[in-house]
Design a protein around this motif. Sequence first.
Motif, short mmCIF file in Angstrom:
data_model
loop_
_atom_site.label_atom_id
_atom_site.label_comp_id
_atom_site.label_asym_id
_atom_site.label_seq_id
_atom_site.Cartn_x
_atom_site.Cartn_y
_atom_site.Cartn_z
N GLY A 171 -66.18 4.08 -37.09
CA GLY A 171 -66.52 4.13 -35.66
C GLY A 171 -67.47 3.01 -35.26
N LEU A 172 -68.46 2.75 -36.11
CA LEU A 172 -69.42 1.69 -35.81
C LEU A 172 -68.75 0.31 -35.81
CD1 LEU A 172 -72.54 2.91 -37.83
CD2 LEU A 172 -72.26 2.88 -35.34
N LYS A 173 -67.77 0.13 -36.68
CA LYS A 173 -67.02 -1.14 -36.70
C LYS A 173 -66.24 -1.33 -35.41
CE LYS A 173 -66.47 -1.25 -41.75
NZ LYS A 173 -65.50 -1.06 -42.87
N LEU A 174 -65.62 -0.25 -34.93
CA LEU A 174 -64.89 -0.33 -33.66
C LEU A 174 -65.85 -0.64 -32.50
CD1 LEU A 174 -62.39 2.68 -33.91
CD2 LEU A 174 -61.81 0.25 -33.84
N MET A 175 -67.01 0.01 -32.51
CA MET A 175 -68.00 -0.24 -31.47
C MET A 175 -68.50 -1.69 -31.52
SD MET A 175 -70.23 3.29 -31.60
CE MET A 175 -71.37 2.71 -30.33
N ALA A 176 -68.73 -2.20 -32.72
CA ALA A 176 -69.21 -3.57 -32.87
C ALA A 176 -68.18 -4.58 -32.36
CB ALA A 176 -69.56 -3.86 -34.33
N TRP A 177 -66.90 -4.31 -32.66
CA TRP A 177 -65.83 -5.20 -32.20
C TRP A 177 -65.71 -5.15 -30.67
CZ3 TRP A 177 -63.43 -9.36 -32.57
CH2 TRP A 177 -62.16 -9.58 -32.06
N GLY A 178 -65.83 -3.95 -30.11
CA GLY A 178 -65.80 -3.82 -28.65
C GLY A 178 -66.98 -4.52 -28.00
N LEU A 179 -68.16 -4.39 -28.62
CA LEU A 179 -69.36 -5.05 -28.10
C LEU A 179 -69.21 -6.57 -28.15
CD1 LEU A 179 -72.20 -4.34 -27.01
CD2 LEU A 179 -73.06 -4.60 -29.35
N PHE A 180 -68.60 -7.07 -29.21
CA PHE A 180 -68.35 -8.51 -29.32
C PHE A 180 -67.44 -8.99 -28.20
CE2 PHE A 180 -65.58 -11.95 -30.73
CZ PHE A 180 -66.51 -12.92 -31.11
N LYS A 181 -66.36 -8.26 -27.95
CA LYS A 181 -65.43 -8.65 -26.89
C LYS A 181 -66.09 -8.61 -25.52
CE LYS A 181 -62.10 -5.75 -28.05
NZ LYS A 181 -60.77 -5.08 -27.99
N LYS A 182 -66.99 -7.65 -25.32
CA LYS A 182 -67.68 -7.52 -24.04
C LYS A 182 -68.73 -8.60 -23.84
CE LYS A 182 -70.00 -5.69 -20.53
NZ LYS A 182 -70.05 -6.62 -19.42
N ASP B 110 -68.28 -11.47 -20.98
CA ASP B 110 -69.45 -11.88 -20.20
C ASP B 110 -69.55 -13.39 -20.06
OD1 ASP B 110 -70.06 -9.26 -19.87
OD2 ASP B 110 -71.86 -9.25 -21.13
N ARG B 111 -69.07 -14.13 -21.07
CA ARG B 111 -69.09 -15.60 -20.97
C ARG B 111 -68.01 -16.08 -19.99
NH1 ARG B 111 -72.67 -14.08 -23.00
NH2 ARG B 111 -73.35 -14.64 -20.89
N LEU B 112 -66.84 -15.45 -20.02
CA LEU B 112 -65.79 -15.80 -19.06
C LEU B 112 -66.21 -15.43 -17.64
CD1 LEU B 112 -62.58 -14.65 -20.99
CD2 LEU B 112 -63.32 -16.99 -20.56
N ALA B 113 -67.01 -14.37 -17.52
CA ALA B 113 -67.45 -13.92 -16.20
C ALA B 113 -68.27 -14.98 -15.48
CB ALA B 113 -68.26 -12.63 -16.32
N VAL B 114 -68.98 -15.82 -16.22
CA VAL B 114 -69.77 -16.88 -15.61
C VAL B 114 -68.87 -17.81 -14.80
CG1 VAL B 114 -71.25 -18.88 -16.07
CG2 VAL B 114 -71.52 -16.78 -17.42
N VAL B 115 -67.74 -18.18 -15.39
CA VAL B 115 -66.79 -19.07 -14.71
C VAL B 115 -66.08 -18.33 -13.59
CG1 VAL B 115 -64.72 -20.49 -15.02
CG2 VAL B 115 -66.45 -20.39 -16.82
N VAL B 116 -65.61 -17.12 -13.89
CA VAL B 116 -64.85 -16.36 -12.90
C VAL B 116 -65.70 -16.06 -11.66
CG1 VAL B 116 -63.70 -14.15 -12.46
CG2 VAL B 116 -63.33 -15.34 -14.63
N ASN B 117 -66.92 -15.61 -11.87
CA ASN B 117 -67.79 -15.28 -10.73
C ASN B 117 -68.15 -16.50 -9.91
OD1 ASN B 117 -67.83 -12.58 -11.47
ND2 ASN B 117 -69.73 -12.75 -12.64
N PHE B 118 -68.30 -17.64 -10.58
CA PHE B 118 -68.61 -18.88 -9.86
C PHE B 118 -67.51 -19.21 -8.86
CE2 PHE B 118 -68.26 -23.54 -9.55
CZ PHE B 118 -69.50 -23.83 -9.01
N VAL B 119 -66.26 -19.03 -9.26
CA VAL B 119 -65.13 -19.30 -8.36
C VAL B 119 -64.97 -18.20 -7.32
CG1 VAL B 119 -62.63 -19.64 -8.23
CG2 VAL B 119 -63.94 -20.66 -10.11
N TYR B 120 -65.06 -16.94 -7.77
CA TYR B 120 -64.84 -15.81 -6.85
C TYR B 120 -65.92 -15.72 -5.77
CZ TYR B 120 -60.98 -13.61 -9.39
OH TYR B 120 -59.76 -13.33 -9.94
N ASN B 121 -67.13 -16.20 -6.07
CA ASN B 121 -68.20 -16.13 -5.08
C ASN B 121 -68.00 -17.10 -3.92
OD1 ASN B 121 -69.60 -14.11 -6.40
ND2 ASN B 121 -70.88 -15.52 -7.57
N SER B 122 -67.20 -18.13 -4.12
CA SER B 122 -66.89 -19.08 -3.04
C SER B 122 -65.48 -19.63 -3.23
CB SER B 122 -67.92 -20.23 -3.03
OG SER B 122 -67.98 -20.84 -4.31
N PRO B 123 -64.47 -18.77 -3.11
CA PRO B 123 -63.08 -19.20 -3.36
C PRO B 123 -62.60 -20.30 -2.42
CG PRO B 123 -63.14 -17.05 -2.31
CD PRO B 123 -64.55 -17.37 -2.69
N GLN B 124 -63.18 -20.38 -1.22
CA GLN B 124 -62.75 -21.39 -0.26
C GLN B 124 -63.11 -22.81 -0.72
OE1 GLN B 124 -65.04 -19.10 0.25
NE2 GLN B 124 -66.97 -20.13 0.77
#
Length: 232
Positions: A192-203, A208-222
């Motif tokens: 169970g802890l291994k599954l949690m660790a893998w999920g935490l890594f993906k998050k 969260d690193r992809l969110a930096v790029v995505v939010n930058f565009v979504y905050n001013s799509p125009q």
Amino acid sequence: MLFNSFDFLIFFPVVVGLYFLIPHNWRWFWLLAASCYFYMAFIPVYILILLLTIVIDYWAGILIEEAPNRRKKKFYLIVSIISTCLVLFVFKYFNFFNASMTDLARFLHWNYPVQHLSIILPIGLSFHTFQSLSYVIEVYRGEQKAERHFGIYSLYVMFFPQLVAGPIERPQNLLHQFYEKHSFDYERVTDGLKLMAWGLFKKVVIADRLAVVVNFVYNSPQEHAGLPLILA
């Protein structure tokens, strides 16, 4: 409380450790108390909203099971669905609906005095709403016996690992587990802890690193076009 927070890093091992240390008969109460604390870490008073839906659907399940005919069963089901979904509508969709009505009234030159509600959306509202409804619907379909233990039913709705992000679980897959005695199993815990660790890594590392790029565009799509929009 977020799963990738320092608070949860302390909260989780304490809850799990005490779960295996206390007598089986009290484990449901410990998990319920932990779930209440987990939920109240956001806005404490909002637990009253959750309690409202729990009370409604707890009694709805019993009334549906004891109803003498299908017409009565359907009546209690409809009352439960409307009551529970009304809470979801007020907190999550009312302002969207109200803004649309305001725009329509302005266009048609109507007087529409209803004001915007200054409320914060409770965490996991959609998840625990539909978790509660899944129970009532399964009781109506005859797939699940109505739960008479109010504490166990409350735990089914509030169980903290799935309270804020799902999954929405069928009662026959989860409710019985709160009655079963679970012994500490080193292999299961480490898996169970291994599954949690893998999920935490993906998050934390990927999402969260992809969110930096995505939010930058979504905050001013125009201000973006073409490939940046597609990638975001």
